[in-house]
Structures are given as structure tokens and as C-alpha cells.
Design a protein around this motif. Structure first.
Motif, PDB file in Angstrom:
ATOM      1  N   HIS A 112       3.958 -14.329   8.122  1.00 18.60           N
ATOM      2  CA  HIS A 112       4.556 -13.938   7.050  1.00 18.60           C
ATOM      3  C   HIS A 112       4.791 -12.481   6.715  1.00 18.60           C
ATOM      4  O   HIS A 112       5.582 -12.028   5.825  1.00 18.60           O
ATOM      5  CB  HIS A 112       3.840 -14.699   5.678  1.00 18.60           C
ATOM      6  N   ASP A 113       3.998 -11.712   7.365  1.00 23.12           N
ATOM      7  CA  ASP A 113       4.128  -9.966   7.305  1.00 23.12           C
ATOM      8  C   ASP A 113       5.094  -9.379   8.357  1.00 23.12           C
ATOM      9  O   ASP A 113       5.251  -8.531   8.632  1.00 23.12           O
ATOM     10  CB  ASP A 113       2.790  -9.394   7.413  1.00 23.12           C
ATOM     11  N   ALA A 114       5.809 -10.572   8.974  1.00 24.22           N
ATOM     12  CA  ALA A 114       6.601 -10.379  10.195  1.00 24.22           C
ATOM     13  C   ALA A 114       6.069  -9.937  11.525  1.00 24.22           C
ATOM     14  O   ALA A 114       6.971  -9.578  12.436  1.00 24.22           O
ATOM     15  CB  ALA A 114       7.837  -9.441   9.885  1.00 24.22           C
ATOM     16  N   THR A 115       4.911  -9.771  11.767  1.00 23.12           N
ATOM     17  CA  THR A 115       4.068  -9.812  13.011  1.00 23.12           C
ATOM     18  C   THR A 115       4.298 -10.703  13.758  1.00 23.12           C
ATOM     19  O   THR A 115       4.370 -11.930  13.421  1.00 23.12           O
ATOM     20  CB  THR A 115       2.904  -8.914  12.748  1.00 23.12           C
ATOM     21  N   LYS A 126      -5.826  -8.775  10.150  1.00 31.99           N
ATOM     22  CA  LYS A 126      -6.132  -9.300   8.958  1.00 31.99           C
ATOM     23  C   LYS A 126      -7.237 -10.243   8.994  1.00 31.99           C
ATOM     24  O   LYS A 126      -7.007 -11.554   8.572  1.00 31.99           O
ATOM     25  CB  LYS A 126      -4.886  -9.627   8.109  1.00 31.99           C
ATOM     26  N   ASP A 179      -5.765 -10.483   2.542  1.00 33.07           N
ATOM     27  CA  ASP A 179      -4.222 -10.975   2.713  1.00 33.07           C
ATOM     28  C   ASP A 179      -3.996 -12.298   3.046  1.00 33.07           C
ATOM     29  O   ASP A 179      -4.438 -12.813   4.172  1.00 33.07           O
ATOM     30  CB  ASP A 179      -3.802 -10.087   3.655  1.00 33.07           C
ATOM     31  N   VAL A 222      -1.811 -14.336   4.578  1.00 36.59           N
ATOM     32  CA  VAL A 222      -0.676 -14.288   5.551  1.00 36.59           C
ATOM     33  C   VAL A 222      -1.078 -15.495   6.689  1.00 36.59           C
ATOM     34  O   VAL A 222      -1.924 -15.251   7.525  1.00 36.59           O
ATOM     35  CB  VAL A 222      -0.786 -12.923   6.196  1.00 36.59           C
ATOM     36  N   THR A 249       1.279 -18.398   9.027  1.00 34.50           N
ATOM     37  CA  THR A 249       2.650 -18.712   9.882  1.00 34.50           C
ATOM     38  C   THR A 249       3.413 -20.024   9.388  1.00 34.50           C
ATOM     39  O   THR A 249       4.298 -20.402   9.922  1.00 34.50           O
ATOM     40  CB  THR A 249       2.354 -19.055  11.517  1.00 34.50           C
ATOM     41  N   GLN A 265       5.182 -19.308   1.832  1.00 36.33           N
ATOM     42  CA  GLN A 265       4.215 -18.168   1.833  1.00 36.33           C
ATOM     43  C   GLN A 265       3.929 -17.875   0.297  1.00 36.33           C
ATOM     44  O   GLN A 265       4.599 -18.436  -0.521  1.00 36.33           O
ATOM     45  CB  GLN A 265       4.749 -17.155   2.505  1.00 36.33           C
ATOM     46  N   TYR A 298       9.175 -19.606   3.556  1.00 33.89           N
ATOM     47  CA  TYR A 298       9.336 -18.474   4.544  1.00 33.89           C
ATOM     48  C   TYR A 298      10.545 -18.606   5.441  1.00 33.89           C
ATOM     49  O   TYR A 298      10.703 -19.665   6.394  1.00 33.89           O
ATOM     50  CB  TYR A 298       8.022 -18.584   5.307  1.00 33.89           C
TER      51      TYR A 298
END
Length: 506
Positions: free
Chosen positions: A97-100, A168, A175, A177, A179, A183, A198
């Protein structure tokens, strides 16, 4: 379409209205209370598992037949001939969800966190020699000895091996976060947990099957609203205030007839238990646990909790008919005895003067837990125990049981699980802390082979020890009632209800 509240959320949402909306709208889910955490690793609470599975994902999951199926893993693991090396290929193109990007480094970090923090992770941790990233999308787990239940442990959604970004991994979780298809947007304790779609979620391409296959986020938003009082949840379901209402009193099922919600009854949903503190206090003495076992009438406890026999079964076996794990091992003479005089004698033989102080911890958010506790307390008083009932909210209970100084017995329940090694009482690190050489040896026999006939025989020994050493009392089997809006389509009734693949209709 939309089903949800038009005003600010409170414990009860306002009356709902349906109208056209492109991507499926908003639903409110009434839950039994506020979850103690959203970190699915650190608790085996079903409430946390139900909510968090929309945010976090595991390498594997279960299909509608309760077979292990891949989720973040590309396929089922490759297992070495001696059963000690698991090679896991990961899916490409998955993002947090943090785009990583999700990769093997995240898996290694997450599994190491799971081994350290999760009850089910600790269950296998002594057997894990190494977890390593072979390349960006390949992970290898090396065990000291074979452990047939590993894929099921990696698939389960509470005390779960959830995947987190490698950066994290804080404890406690800082956090939220994952997949998953949804989210976290906002959490207001005792008011709501708001999840939103998401948009960069990458579902699997297989047809949906149970928790496996495609997880399509048709809804814009899911809001989990704590409603601790069972009557409040029931009235909300009758009025159509929720798209889904969890855990309703089964004896009130007729109230849903003709209402704005449909009844969802899961027959033979699971089993009830009185978990005993085998680590500290009076019940650390097995003789006292056996005195508790001797005193109780499971027949009366279940009748008080559910009323109509169509909703429960007086059954001491750990699994019901239809499961390969069902066995009669050592049930006779250790279940539904109601012999308070014999129990009193056992306390005397243990060197205890009556009345013996005993603390029962329970909650009214699951009303059937409370009713079972009331009946159990009366039988135990007759047997010579000085029972103190401590009634708290569910979140407080799940926190308090982590401290062995604060309780002797608590009431809980579990769905019937496809893999018996998932039964959390069997982990020496889970609350209750049952850890004897006999159960350790029996569990090694259960998990150390993939031969199903040998595993079934080994589970017979496990059940026999549960009856003999009484780390908990199985009360019986029960059916579970919930309610859903007729506007909600694509919903699959299950022990941990999920709301991906769900849409709204007129």
C-alpha cells in the motif's frame, strides 16, 4: 450501488439507502467489538483475522474445500524429498500500500518477525534452521526436521504470517501496510475502522474459491463498526442498518424472518472451550484441572447458551462427523460428568482446602460465552471452588489473557480447522501455556510425517492427552448466526467473513 450511512459514524450507523454508484459503494459491517490490534501476527483473535485479512495477505490461503492454495506465492511450495526444505516462488508485480514492490526480502523479514511474535510462529520456530532469499522472487525455508503442517500454518489468517514491507517490521506495529485489496484509511477506536479500495491491487487470475483465487475489490469502502451488545447488533440487522452483522444469538434467528436482513446460519460452525491457565495459579496443578473437568455438565452449559438442540451438539470429540480427524480417544470418562462430589474429593486429595479461589474471565460480546460461564460457575461452586466471575469487553479479555497472573479460566471458541496443528492450545507458547513432554512428543508425531494414516493415529494420541491432562475443557459444538443485506451479492459464508468479490445490487 451504495449501502451505508449518510451521517457521521457512531456505534450504530443510520438507516441506509441504495443508489447507483459506479464501483460498488460503501458497506457497514457490525462486529462484536473493538479489535485489540490490527496486527494479525500477535493475536489469534477471530475479530482481528476477519478485519485484517482485507489489508494483509499471506503466502498461502485456503480454498472452499479447505485445501492450501497459493496467494502471494506463485504456486504451492517445492518440498525436498526429506521434507525439510521448502522453496517458494513469489508472484511478480505485487505492491504494498506504500507503493513499494513486494519481494523476497519482505518475506524473509516478515517470517522472522512471525517466528518471534506469533503463537503459531513460535510453534515452529525451534525447527527452523534458516529462511533465506535465493533471488528477488524466491525464498527458501530450511527445517531441522520435517513439519507437515507448515503450509497450513503459513496460510492461516490469525496468529498469521502476514507479509509486511521489510522496512516496517516494528513491534508493536507502527504502520498498517499490507498488499491486500483494501487499505486502512482511518481508525477511530470504538467508532469504526475505515478501509478503502487499494487501486493498485493485483488480484490472482484464478477463479475465486473460498479465500483463494481472485480477490476483486468491487466496493469503494468497508467500514467495520463495533457494536458490543448482542441485542444492538440484532436490532440493527432487523432494521437493515448493516450490510453484514456478525455473531448474533442463534435463538433469535426467527427475529430475522421478514426483516431487512437475511439470516446466515453456519451449521456445525465450531467448538466452544474453557481454556485453563496451566502456567500459573491453582490450575497449574493438573489435579485441579481434572477436578474442574469432573465437575462440569456440558449438557447444561450448552442448553443455557443455545436453547434449541438444533443449534448445538454435546460432543467431547475434538472434531465432528465428516472430518478425517474425528476420534473417540479418551473422551469417555472425561466429558460431561457433572460429578461435583467427586470433584470436591479430588481437590482434597490435591491438598487444597475448600473453597478454592478460581477466576473465570469472560465477555458478553459473545453472549453464549457468558451463559456458559454462568452455568459452569454454579457447578464449580458445588464442587468446592470459590468462583469469581470477571466480565470484561472482548478487547480487554484478549489483552488480559496474555498475563498469566490475571486469570484461571477464560471462555472462547474456534471454528473447526482443516489442519489440527492449527489448534492453538497445541502450541506451548499460546495462552494457557500447556507444555508437557507427552504433548510435545505427540505433536512431533503428528507433524513429522506426511503419511495421512499415521497423522490420524497421532492425532488420536493428541486428543487423548487433551482429555487426560485437561489444558482446556471442550464444551461442545455449535452453529453460528449472522445476518446479511439482500443487496449484498457474491458473499461467501465462512468462519472469517470476507468482503472482496462482494458487490451491491438493487
Amino acid at each position: 450501488m451504495k449501502l451505508g450511512t449518510m451521517c457521521a459514524l457512531t456505534m450504530l450507523s443510520a438507516a441506509t439507502a441504495a443508489y447507483a454508484q459506479e464501483k460498488g459503494g460503501v458497506i457497514d459491517i457490525a462486529t462484536v467489538g473493538e479489535p485489540p490490534t490490527l496486527d494479525a501476527m500477535v493475536t489469534s483473535t477471530d475479530l482481528v483475522g476477519m478485519i485484517s485479512q482485507h489489508i494483509f495477505e499471506t503466502l498461502y490461503t485456503f480454498d472452499e474445500s479447505w485445501n492450501v492454495a497459493p496467494l502471494l506465492a506463485q504456486d504451492l511450495p517445492e518440498i525436498s524429498g526429506d521434507g525439510t526444505v521448502y522453496t517458494i516462488k513469489l508472484r511478480e508485480g505485487v505492491a504494498f500500500h506504500d507503493a513499494t514492490a513486494f519481494d523476497a526480502a519482505d518475506v524473509v523479514a516478515s517470517l522472522n518477525r512471525w517466528l518471534k511474535l506469533a503463537g503459531r510462529g513460535k510453534q515452529i520456530a525451534p525447527n527452523v534452521k534458516q529462511i533465506e532469499a535465493i533471488d528477488a522472487l524466491t525464498v527458501r525455508i530450511t527445517l531441522a526436521e520435517p513439519y507437515a503442517a507448515l503450509p497450513a500454518l503459513l496460510a492461516f489468517n490469525n496468529s498469521a504470517a502476514i507479509m509486511l514491507p521489510s522496512e516496517k517490521q516494528a513491534d508493536p506495529m507502527a504502520d498498517v501496510v499490507g498488499t491486500g485489496p483494501y487499505q486502512l484509511k482511518e481508525r477511530r477506536p470504538d467508532q469504526y475502522i475505515q478501509l478503502v479500495r487499494y487501486d493498485n491491487y493485483k488480484p490472482r487470475t484464478e477463479k475465486a474459491s473460498g479465500y483463494a483465487g481472485a480477490r476483486n475489490a468491487y466496493l469503494d469502502e468497508i467500514r467495520f463498526v463495533p457494536a458490543p451488545d448482542a441485542s444492538t447488533r440484532l436490532e440493527g440487522a432487523v432494521a437493515g442498518q448493516f450490510a453484514y452483522t456478525d455473531s448474533l444469538p442463534v435463538e433469535q434467528m426467527d427475529r430475522l424472518s421478514g426483516s431487512k436482513s437475511d439470516a446466515v446460519l453456519l451449521q456445525n460452525f465450531g467448538w466452544l472451550m474453557m481454556r485453563m491457565n496451566a502456567k500459573q495459579g491453582v490450575l497449574a496443578d493438573m489435579r485441579v484441572r481434572k477436578a474442574v473437568q469432573k465437575a462440569l455438565s456440558e449438557t447444561d452449559m450448552l442448553a443455557a447458551a443455545f436453547g434449541d438442540q438444533k443449534f448445538y451438539a454435546v460432543d467431547g470429540n475434538m472434531y465432528p462427523d465428516g472430518y478425517p480427524w474425528r476420534t473417540d480417544a479418551n473422551v469417555k470418562g472425561n466429558y460431561d460428568l457433572a460429578d461435583t462430589e467427586a470433584s470436591k474429593t479430588m481437590l482434597s486429595e490435591a491438598g487444597l482446602e475448600t473453597p478454592v479461589p478460581l477466576r473465570i474471565l469472560t465477555s458478553r460480546q459473545y453472549e453464549f460465552h457468558y451463559k456458559i460461564a454462568l452455568v459452569a460457575a454454579e457447578y464449580l461452586k458445588l464442587a468446592g471452588f470459590d468462583v469469581k466471575m470477571e466480565v470484561v469487553d472482548w478487547a480487554t479479555l484478549t489483552q488480559r489473557i496474555q498475563n498469566p497472573e490475571l486469570w484461571d479460566i477464560f471462555i472462547t471458541h474456534s471454528p473447526f480447522l482443516p489442519e489440527p496443528a492449527l489448534i492453538n492450545i497445541l502450541s506451548p507458547n499460546t495462552v494457557g501455556w500447556w507444555n508437557t513432554p507427552e504433548i510435545s512428543s505427540a505433536m512431533s508425531a503428528l507433524t513429522g510425517t506426511t503419511d495421512q494414516a499415521k497423522r490420524i493415529a497421532a492425532f488420536g494420541n493428541v486428543q487423548s492427552l487433551i482429555m487426560e491432562q485437561a489444558p482446556m475443557i471442550k464444551v461442545g459444538n455449535f452453529s453460528a448466526l449472522s445476518a446479511k443485506s439482500p443487496l449484498m451479492k457474491g458473499f461467501w459464508p465462512s468462519p472469517w467473513p470476507s468482503f472482496w468479490n462482494v458487490s451491491l445490487d438493487d
